[in-house]
Design a protein around this motif. Structure first.
Motif, PDB file in Angstrom:
ATOM      1  N   LEU A 132       0.838  -1.338   0.067  1.00 25.77           N
ATOM      2  CA  LEU A 132       0.013  -0.022  -0.208  1.00 25.77           C
ATOM      3  C   LEU A 132       0.891   1.242   0.084  1.00 25.77           C
ATOM      4  O   LEU A 132       0.730   2.403  -0.494  1.00 25.77           O
ATOM      5  CB  LEU A 132      -0.888  -0.014   1.158  1.00 25.77           C
ATOM      6  CG  LEU A 132      -2.402  -0.663   0.997  1.00 25.77           C
ATOM      7  CD1 LEU A 132      -2.999  -0.808   2.312  1.00 25.77           C
ATOM      8  CD2 LEU A 132      -3.170  -0.257   0.085  1.00 25.77           C
ATOM      9  N   ASN A 133       1.898   1.173   0.655  1.00 30.27           N
ATOM     10  CA  ASN A 133       2.905   2.328   0.659  1.00 30.27           C
ATOM     11  C   ASN A 133       3.247   2.943  -0.380  1.00 30.27           C
ATOM     12  O   ASN A 133       3.093   3.794  -0.921  1.00 30.27           O
ATOM     13  CB  ASN A 133       3.821   2.227   1.841  1.00 30.27           C
ATOM     14  CG  ASN A 133       3.106   2.521   3.311  1.00 30.27           C
ATOM     15  OD1 ASN A 133       2.116   2.848   3.443  1.00 30.27           O
ATOM     16  ND2 ASN A 133       3.846   1.867   4.309  1.00 30.27           N
ATOM     17  N   PRO A 134       4.186   1.972  -1.393  1.00 25.99           N
ATOM     18  CA  PRO A 134       4.503   2.141  -2.656  1.00 25.99           C
ATOM     19  C   PRO A 134       3.526   2.519  -3.427  1.00 25.99           C
ATOM     20  O   PRO A 134       3.789   3.498  -4.372  1.00 25.99           O
ATOM     21  CB  PRO A 134       5.334   0.980  -2.959  1.00 25.99           C
ATOM     22  CG  PRO A 134       5.722   0.096  -1.647  1.00 25.99           C
ATOM     23  CD  PRO A 134       4.593   0.805  -0.846  1.00 25.99           C
ATOM     24  N   LEU A 135       2.394   1.906  -3.310  1.00 26.90           N
ATOM     25  CA  LEU A 135       1.186   2.206  -4.293  1.00 26.90           C
ATOM     26  C   LEU A 135       0.797   3.772  -4.266  1.00 26.90           C
ATOM     27  O   LEU A 135       0.277   4.446  -4.931  1.00 26.90           O
ATOM     28  CB  LEU A 135       0.111   1.123  -3.917  1.00 26.90           C
ATOM     29  CG  LEU A 135      -1.109   1.178  -5.056  1.00 26.90           C
ATOM     30  CD1 LEU A 135      -0.635   0.644  -6.361  1.00 26.90           C
ATOM     31  CD2 LEU A 135      -2.326   0.555  -4.470  1.00 26.90           C
ATOM     32  N   ILE A 178      -4.609   1.415 -10.546  1.00 28.94           N
ATOM     33  CA  ILE A 178      -4.270   1.760  -9.144  1.00 28.94           C
ATOM     34  C   ILE A 178      -5.246   1.578  -8.250  1.00 28.94           C
ATOM     35  O   ILE A 178      -5.236   0.961  -7.214  1.00 28.94           O
ATOM     36  CB  ILE A 178      -3.383   3.039  -9.091  1.00 28.94           C
ATOM     37  CG1 ILE A 178      -2.247   3.109  -9.709  1.00 28.94           C
ATOM     38  CG2 ILE A 178      -3.375   3.374  -7.690  1.00 28.94           C
ATOM     39  CD1 ILE A 178      -1.402   4.355  -9.644  1.00 28.94           C
ATOM     40  N   GLN A 179      -6.484   2.046  -8.656  1.00 26.69           N
ATOM     41  CA  GLN A 179      -7.688   2.084  -7.805  1.00 26.69           C
ATOM     42  C   GLN A 179      -8.319   0.516  -7.877  1.00 26.69           C
ATOM     43  O   GLN A 179      -8.556  -0.027  -6.602  1.00 26.69           O
ATOM     44  CB  GLN A 179      -9.052   2.862  -8.298  1.00 26.69           C
ATOM     45  CG  GLN A 179      -8.794   4.145  -8.172  1.00 26.69           C
ATOM     46  CD  GLN A 179      -9.999   5.129  -8.793  1.00 26.69           C
ATOM     47  OE1 GLN A 179     -11.036   4.394  -8.697  1.00 26.69           O
ATOM     48  NE2 GLN A 179      -9.825   6.221  -9.181  1.00 26.69           N
ATOM     49  N   THR A 180      -7.954  -0.537  -8.726  1.00 26.81           N
ATOM     50  CA  THR A 180      -8.376  -1.916  -8.885  1.00 26.81           C
ATOM     51  C   THR A 180      -7.346  -2.686  -7.695  1.00 26.81           C
ATOM     52  O   THR A 180      -7.728  -3.306  -6.913  1.00 26.81           O
ATOM     53  CB  THR A 180      -8.206  -2.489 -10.168  1.00 26.81           C
ATOM     54  OG1 THR A 180      -9.156  -1.830 -11.011  1.00 26.81           O
ATOM     55  CG2 THR A 180      -8.515  -4.036  -9.959  1.00 26.81           C
ATOM     56  N   ILE A 181      -6.026  -2.097  -7.624  1.00 31.05           N
ATOM     57  CA  ILE A 181      -4.986  -2.885  -6.810  1.00 31.05           C
ATOM     58  C   ILE A 181      -5.422  -2.265  -5.392  1.00 31.05           C
ATOM     59  O   ILE A 181      -5.403  -3.280  -4.570  1.00 31.05           O
ATOM     60  CB  ILE A 181      -3.608  -2.376  -7.393  1.00 31.05           C
ATOM     61  CG1 ILE A 181      -3.369  -2.899  -8.810  1.00 31.05           C
ATOM     62  CG2 ILE A 181      -2.661  -2.946  -6.320  1.00 31.05           C
ATOM     63  CD1 ILE A 181      -1.989  -2.586  -9.249  1.00 31.05           C
TER      64      ILE A 181
END
Length: 347
Positions: A132-135, A178-181
């Motif tokens: 989550l942080n890198p994303l 990105i929202q899907t991930i």
């Protein structure tokens, strides 16, 4: 030891079968439990097709102890898991002890599955936190890049320029991915992290009014007809809207994936004094029979491009609210039935 033996020989209130057979494999004595299981009486032999008769014959031949032999016996039309202890005696007789371990096996299976779910949950939550942080950094960087590209030209130039229009499409695509991930990672966190949820009464009708428009949009995109059957009255679930929506959305997503174009997806809600039933029915090909008993386990799926986490996640979230998840599936469709207790108290 003698007292224990006398108790076992004389007690009929137990799930242990006892018998003594002679050197010809004929029963000399048996207790009520053994009689109930095998429907035999003294002077008879155990049924020829039974596992215990085969073991007795082997013991009489070998003159050796056969302790703790696991067998499957068909008793009363049902297959039971049994454990047998057969010991030869000095006069050529055999002492037979049988125990039904079906309930114990089921208990062990439930405990193992519970530990497996907990392990997967911890791994899922840990992995989600790491990603989550890198994303978030990637998402923020993309937003800065998009803003920077727009700042160098006017709005009209940006809208009229084909390269800039392509860039807008790329940024939109990346943001959607990105929202899907992010959604999948948040689902892992819900599954594995022990959040202290503050449960409260949730109005079923209010919840459905907020959620249903999103389902209608999804169905339209999939060219699937959506049918909604509202309950005749309102009811309340003691839970959390976020958990409830996440659990039900996974079921809807699975149903839409299984639905061929032009078919009907039905959402029906039944409310009684004791239970709230939320039923999702699709007209897909159904769940393969070899997977039906395992489909709610993590990472079990019939789809080659899926990870098999949806129904397992839904099952775990519904269980947190005191409910259950079941399904009925055939070649003409699948019913997924969510049952939740109706909340009638005060908080």
């Amino acid at each position: 030891m003698r007292q224990i033996v006398e108790f076992l020989m004389n007690s009929d209130q137990m799930d242990i079968g006892l018998a003594i057979v002679d050197s010809e494999a004929r029963i000399l004595w048996l207790n009520t439990t053994m009689n109930t299981w095998y429907s035999v009486t003294p002077e008879e032999e155990f049924p020829a097709h039974s596992a215990i008769q085969a073991i007795v014959g082997q013991v009489l031949q070998d003159k050796k102890n056969y302790p703790g032999v696991l067998v499957q016996e068909k008793l009363d039309g049902k297959v039971r898991s049994m454990i047998a202890y057969v010991y030869p005696q000095l006069k050529g007789e055999c002492f037979v002890l049988m125990a039904d371990i079906q309930d114990f096996q089921q208990y062990v299976q439930i405990q193992c599955e519970k530990e497996r779910r907990e392990t997967i949950g911890h791994m899922a939550a840990g992995t989600a936190n790491i990603i989550l942080n890198p994303l978030a950094v990637i998402k923020g960087t993309l937003q800065l890049l998009e803003k920077s590209s727009k700042d160098h030209v006017s709005v009209l130039q940006f809208a009229a320029s084909p390269p800039h229009q392509k860039m807008t499409g790329y940024f939109k695509l990346l943001d959607e991915q990105i929202q899907t991930i992010d959604k999948a990672l948040q689902r892992f966190l819900l599954f594995g992290k022990p959040f202290e949820w503050k449960f409260a009464p949730v109005s079923v009708l209010s919840f459905m009014q907020e959620w249903v428009p999103d389902i209608q949009v999804q169905a339209l995109e999939k060219t699937v007809r959506f049918a909604l059957e509202y309950p005749e009255r309102n009811g309340f679930v003691f839970g959390h809207p976020k958990l409830l929506r996440a659990a039900l959305q996974e079921i809807i997503d699975n149903a839409l994936d299984a639905s061929p174009p032009g078919s009907v997806l039905t959402l029906r809600i039944n409310i009684t004094d004791n239970h709230i039933h939320i039923i999702v029915r699709d007209q897909g090909a159904g769940i393969p029979k070899d997977l039906q008993s395992r489909i709610i386990l993590p990472f079990i799926t019939s789809k080659p491009d899926a990870i098999g986490f949806g129904l397992s996640f839904s099952h775990a979230m519904i269980a947190k609210m005191g409910g259950s998840l079941n399904f009925e599936s055939s070649e003409v469709g699948t019913n997924v039935i969510v049952q939740l207790p109706t909340f009638t108290g005060t908080t």
